[in-house]
Write a protein that holds these residues in place. Sequence first.
Motif, PDB file in Angstrom:
ATOM      1  N   LEU A  54      69.710 -27.799  42.751  1.00  0.00           N
ATOM      2  CA  LEU A  54      68.414 -28.162  43.327  1.00  0.00           C
ATOM      3  C   LEU A  54      68.320 -27.759  44.796  1.00  0.00           C
ATOM      4  O   LEU A  54      67.269 -27.302  45.251  1.00  0.00           O
ATOM      5  N   ILE A  55      69.400 -27.937  45.544  1.00  0.00           N
ATOM      6  CA  ILE A  55      69.400 -27.524  46.955  1.00  0.00           C
ATOM      7  C   ILE A  55      69.032 -26.049  47.065  1.00  0.00           C
ATOM      8  O   ILE A  55      68.183 -25.648  47.874  1.00  0.00           O
ATOM      9  N   LYS A  56      69.649 -25.216  46.245  1.00  0.00           N
ATOM     10  CA  LYS A  56      69.414 -23.768  46.316  1.00  0.00           C
ATOM     11  C   LYS A  56      68.024 -23.389  45.820  1.00  0.00           C
ATOM     12  O   LYS A  56      67.345 -22.550  46.421  1.00  0.00           O
ATOM     13  N   ALA A  57      67.578 -24.005  44.727  1.00  0.00           N
ATOM     14  CA  ALA A  57      66.267 -23.657  44.182  1.00  0.00           C
ATOM     15  C   ALA A  57      65.142 -24.131  45.097  1.00  0.00           C
ATOM     16  O   ALA A  57      64.148 -23.422  45.301  1.00  0.00           O
ATOM     17  N   ARG A  58      65.273 -25.326  45.650  1.00  0.00           N
ATOM     18  CA  ARG A  58      64.249 -25.833  46.569  1.00  0.00           C
ATOM     19  C   ARG A  58      64.163 -24.967  47.821  1.00  0.00           C
ATOM     20  O   ARG A  58      63.064 -24.665  48.297  1.00  0.00           O
ATOM     21  N   VAL A  67      58.514 -18.773  42.660  1.00  0.00           N
ATOM     22  CA  VAL A  67      59.234 -19.608  41.701  1.00  0.00           C
ATOM     23  C   VAL A  67      60.701 -19.201  41.783  1.00  0.00           C
ATOM     24  O   VAL A  67      61.038 -18.013  41.763  1.00  0.00           O
ATOM     25  N   THR A  68      61.578 -20.179  41.907  1.00  0.00           N
ATOM     26  CA  THR A  68      62.994 -19.894  42.145  1.00  0.00           C
ATOM     27  C   THR A  68      63.863 -20.612  41.127  1.00  0.00           C
ATOM     28  O   THR A  68      63.638 -21.784  40.815  1.00  0.00           O
ATOM     29  N   ILE A  69      64.848 -19.884  40.635  1.00  0.00           N
ATOM     30  CA  ILE A  69      65.814 -20.484  39.725  1.00  0.00           C
ATOM     31  C   ILE A  69      67.198 -20.332  40.344  1.00  0.00           C
ATOM     32  O   ILE A  69      67.529 -19.299  40.923  1.00  0.00           O
ATOM     33  N   ALA A  70      67.974 -21.386  40.278  1.00  0.00           N
ATOM     34  CA  ALA A  70      69.318 -21.372  40.841  1.00  0.00           C
ATOM     35  C   ALA A  70      70.235 -22.139  39.912  1.00  0.00           C
ATOM     36  O   ALA A  70      69.809 -23.055  39.214  1.00  0.00           O
ATOM     37  N   PHE A 121      83.569 -25.009  30.952  1.00  0.00           N
ATOM     38  CA  PHE A 121      82.674 -24.451  31.959  1.00  0.00           C
ATOM     39  C   PHE A 121      81.384 -25.263  31.904  1.00  0.00           C
ATOM     40  O   PHE A 121      80.860 -25.558  30.816  1.00  0.00           O
ATOM     41  N   VAL A 122      80.858 -25.626  33.053  1.00  0.00           N
ATOM     42  CA  VAL A 122      79.618 -26.403  33.152  1.00  0.00           C
ATOM     43  C   VAL A 122      78.638 -25.654  34.042  1.00  0.00           C
ATOM     44  O   VAL A 122      79.023 -25.124  35.093  1.00  0.00           O
ATOM     45  N   SER A 123      77.393 -25.589  33.617  1.00  0.00           N
ATOM     46  CA  SER A 123      76.350 -24.979  34.443  1.00  0.00           C
ATOM     47  C   SER A 123      75.120 -25.868  34.434  1.00  0.00           C
ATOM     48  O   SER A 123      74.695 -26.344  33.372  1.00  0.00           O
ATOM     49  N   VAL A 124      74.577 -26.104  35.612  1.00  0.00           N
ATOM     50  CA  VAL A 124      73.278 -26.761  35.729  1.00  0.00           C
ATOM     51  C   VAL A 124      72.330 -25.778  36.401  1.00  0.00           C
ATOM     52  O   VAL A 124      72.638 -25.251  37.474  1.00  0.00           O
ATOM     53  N   CYS A 125      71.208 -25.502  35.742  1.00  0.00           N
ATOM     54  CA  CYS A 125      70.197 -24.605  36.296  1.00  0.00           C
ATOM     55  C   CYS A 125      68.981 -25.412  36.718  1.00  0.00           C
ATOM     56  O   CYS A 125      68.533 -26.300  35.993  1.00  0.00           O
ATOM     57  N   ALA A 126      68.473 -25.091  37.893  1.00  0.00           N
ATOM     58  CA  ALA A 126      67.267 -25.738  38.414  1.00  0.00           C
ATOM     59  C   ALA A 126      66.200 -24.675  38.634  1.00  0.00           C
ATOM     60  O   ALA A 126      66.487 -23.615  39.196  1.00  0.00           O
ATOM     61  N   LEU A 127      64.996 -24.956  38.189  1.00  0.00           N
ATOM     62  CA  LEU A 127      63.854 -24.077  38.426  1.00  0.00           C
ATOM     63  C   LEU A 127      62.825 -24.867  39.221  1.00  0.00           C
ATOM     64  O   LEU A 127      62.418 -25.955  38.813  1.00  0.00           O
ATOM     65  N   PRO A 130      56.817 -23.252  44.003  1.00  0.00           N
ATOM     66  CA  PRO A 130      56.356 -23.540  45.371  1.00  0.00           C
ATOM     67  C   PRO A 130      55.505 -24.799  45.445  1.00  0.00           C
ATOM     68  O   PRO A 130      55.398 -25.421  46.513  1.00  0.00           O
ATOM     69  N   GLU A 131      54.903 -25.165  44.315  1.00  0.00           N
ATOM     70  CA  GLU A 131      54.064 -26.377  44.290  1.00  0.00           C
ATOM     71  C   GLU A 131      54.882 -27.646  44.117  1.00  0.00           C
ATOM     72  O   GLU A 131      54.340 -28.751  44.152  1.00  0.00           O
ATOM     73  N   GLY A 132      56.177 -27.496  43.888  1.00  0.00           N
ATOM     74  CA  GLY A 132      57.034 -28.672  43.801  1.00  0.00           C
ATOM     75  C   GLY A 132      57.435 -29.090  42.407  1.00  0.00           C
ATOM     76  O   GLY A 132      58.120 -30.107  42.245  1.00  0.00           O
ATOM     77  N   GLU A 133      57.025 -28.332  41.384  1.00  0.00           N
ATOM     78  CA  GLU A 133      57.503 -28.640  40.032  1.00  0.00           C
ATOM     79  C   GLU A 133      58.999 -28.376  39.970  1.00  0.00           C
ATOM     80  O   GLU A 133      59.481 -27.373  40.499  1.00  0.00           O
ATOM     81  N   GLU A 134      59.734 -29.258  39.306  1.00  0.00           N
ATOM     82  CA  GLU A 134      61.176 -29.082  39.174  1.00  0.00           C
ATOM     83  C   GLU A 134      61.602 -29.270  37.725  1.00  0.00           C
ATOM     84  O   GLU A 134      61.188 -30.226  37.057  1.00  0.00           O
ATOM     85  N   HIS A 135      62.408 -28.342  37.247  1.00  0.00           N
ATOM     86  CA  HIS A 135      62.914 -28.386  35.879  1.00  0.00           C
ATOM     87  C   HIS A 135      64.425 -28.177  35.916  1.00  0.00           C
ATOM     88  O   HIS A 135      64.921 -27.336  36.662  1.00  0.00           O
ATOM     89  N   MET A 136      65.144 -28.959  35.103  1.00  0.00           N
ATOM     90  CA  MET A 136      66.605 -28.893  35.102  1.00  0.00           C
ATOM     91  C   MET A 136      67.121 -28.697  33.684  1.00  0.00           C
ATOM     92  O   MET A 136      66.516 -29.145  32.710  1.00  0.00           O
ATOM     93  N   ALA A 137      68.260 -28.025  33.577  1.00  0.00           N
ATOM     94  CA  ALA A 137      68.915 -27.860  32.285  1.00  0.00           C
ATOM     95  C   ALA A 137      70.418 -27.744  32.507  1.00  0.00           C
ATOM     96  O   ALA A 137      70.865 -27.182  33.510  1.00  0.00           O
ATOM     97  N   GLU A 138      71.195 -28.268  31.568  1.00  0.00           N
ATOM     98  CA  GLU A 138      72.653 -28.221  31.674  1.00  0.00           C
ATOM     99  C   GLU A 138      73.252 -27.628  30.417  1.00  0.00           C
ATOM    100  O   GLU A 138      72.794 -27.901  29.300  1.00  0.00           O
ATOM    101  N   GLY A 139      74.281 -26.822  30.586  1.00  0.00           N
ATOM    102  CA  GLY A 139      75.018 -26.274  29.458  1.00  0.00           C
ATOM    103  C   GLY A 139      76.508 -26.437  29.669  1.00  0.00           C
ATOM    104  O   GLY A 139      76.993 -26.386  30.807  1.00  0.00           O
ATOM    105  N   GLN A 140      77.247 -26.665  28.570  1.00  0.00           N
ATOM    106  CA  GLN A 140      78.702 -26.765  28.639  1.00  0.00           C
ATOM    107  C   GLN A 140      79.324 -25.841  27.610  1.00  0.00           C
ATOM    108  O   GLN A 140      78.759 -25.595  26.545  1.00  0.00           O
ATOM    109  N   TRP A 141      80.515 -25.342  27.945  1.00  0.00           N
ATOM    110  CA  TRP A 141      81.243 -24.423  27.075  1.00  0.00           C
ATOM    111  C   TRP A 141      82.691 -24.887  27.036  1.00  0.00           C
ATOM    112  O   TRP A 141      83.426 -24.719  28.001  1.00  0.00           O
TER     113      TRP A 141
END
Length: 207
Positions: A54-58, A67-70, A121-127, A130-141
């Motif tokens: 979230l820090i990086k995407a924001r 629109v930014t995804i991190a 391996f764990v990944s959390v992606c944040a999208l 600019p309007e402030g919408e935030e979406h999160m998703a997590e994947g594990q392997w």
Amino acid sequence: MQLLVASNNAKKLGELQRILDAAGITGVELLRLADAPSYPEPVENGRTFADNALIKARAGAAATGLVTIADDSGLAVDELNGMPGVLSARWSGRHGDDQANNELLLAQLGDVPDERRGAAFVSVCALVTPEGEEHMAEGQWRGHLLRAELGENGFGYDPLFVPAEESRGTGQGRSSAQLSAAEKDALSHRGKALEQLVFTIEKLASR
């Protein structure tokens, strides 16, 4: 729609592009950090993968108006109580030194028997828009760790990690650094997280 991928890692960009292509999504131009207006790199001081993503995407959305995804991802080793975790990229003390990180991890697990070398391996992606919408998703392997590096593909801890799907009870199997890009996309933590955001990206691109 231009979509900023808050990274200069070409492999991460390529992974998302392949996932969008597989989903038949068009009209999305992926940009690296190097392709966007420069801005100060945010300090990744979160305690969790979600915090750092979230820090990086924001930061990207606020600085560029895109629109930014991190993602923030890493290796969680059972025997190390989930570490290196958010410290994965700098486990050896030098950020991004894959060889040093792998060597230190191997040394720390030197006396750990095979049956206790489980990891994920764990990944959390944040999208973030600019309007402030935030979406999160997590994947594990899930998988287990080898005693020496194996394979030339991938990056990070890939040469040490044998996916559960590859083990087949043999105790060995191919490492994630031996998988093709398509095989890794279908199994990986980041691929699982990114796939959860495909519908959101498609909706944003159609506006």
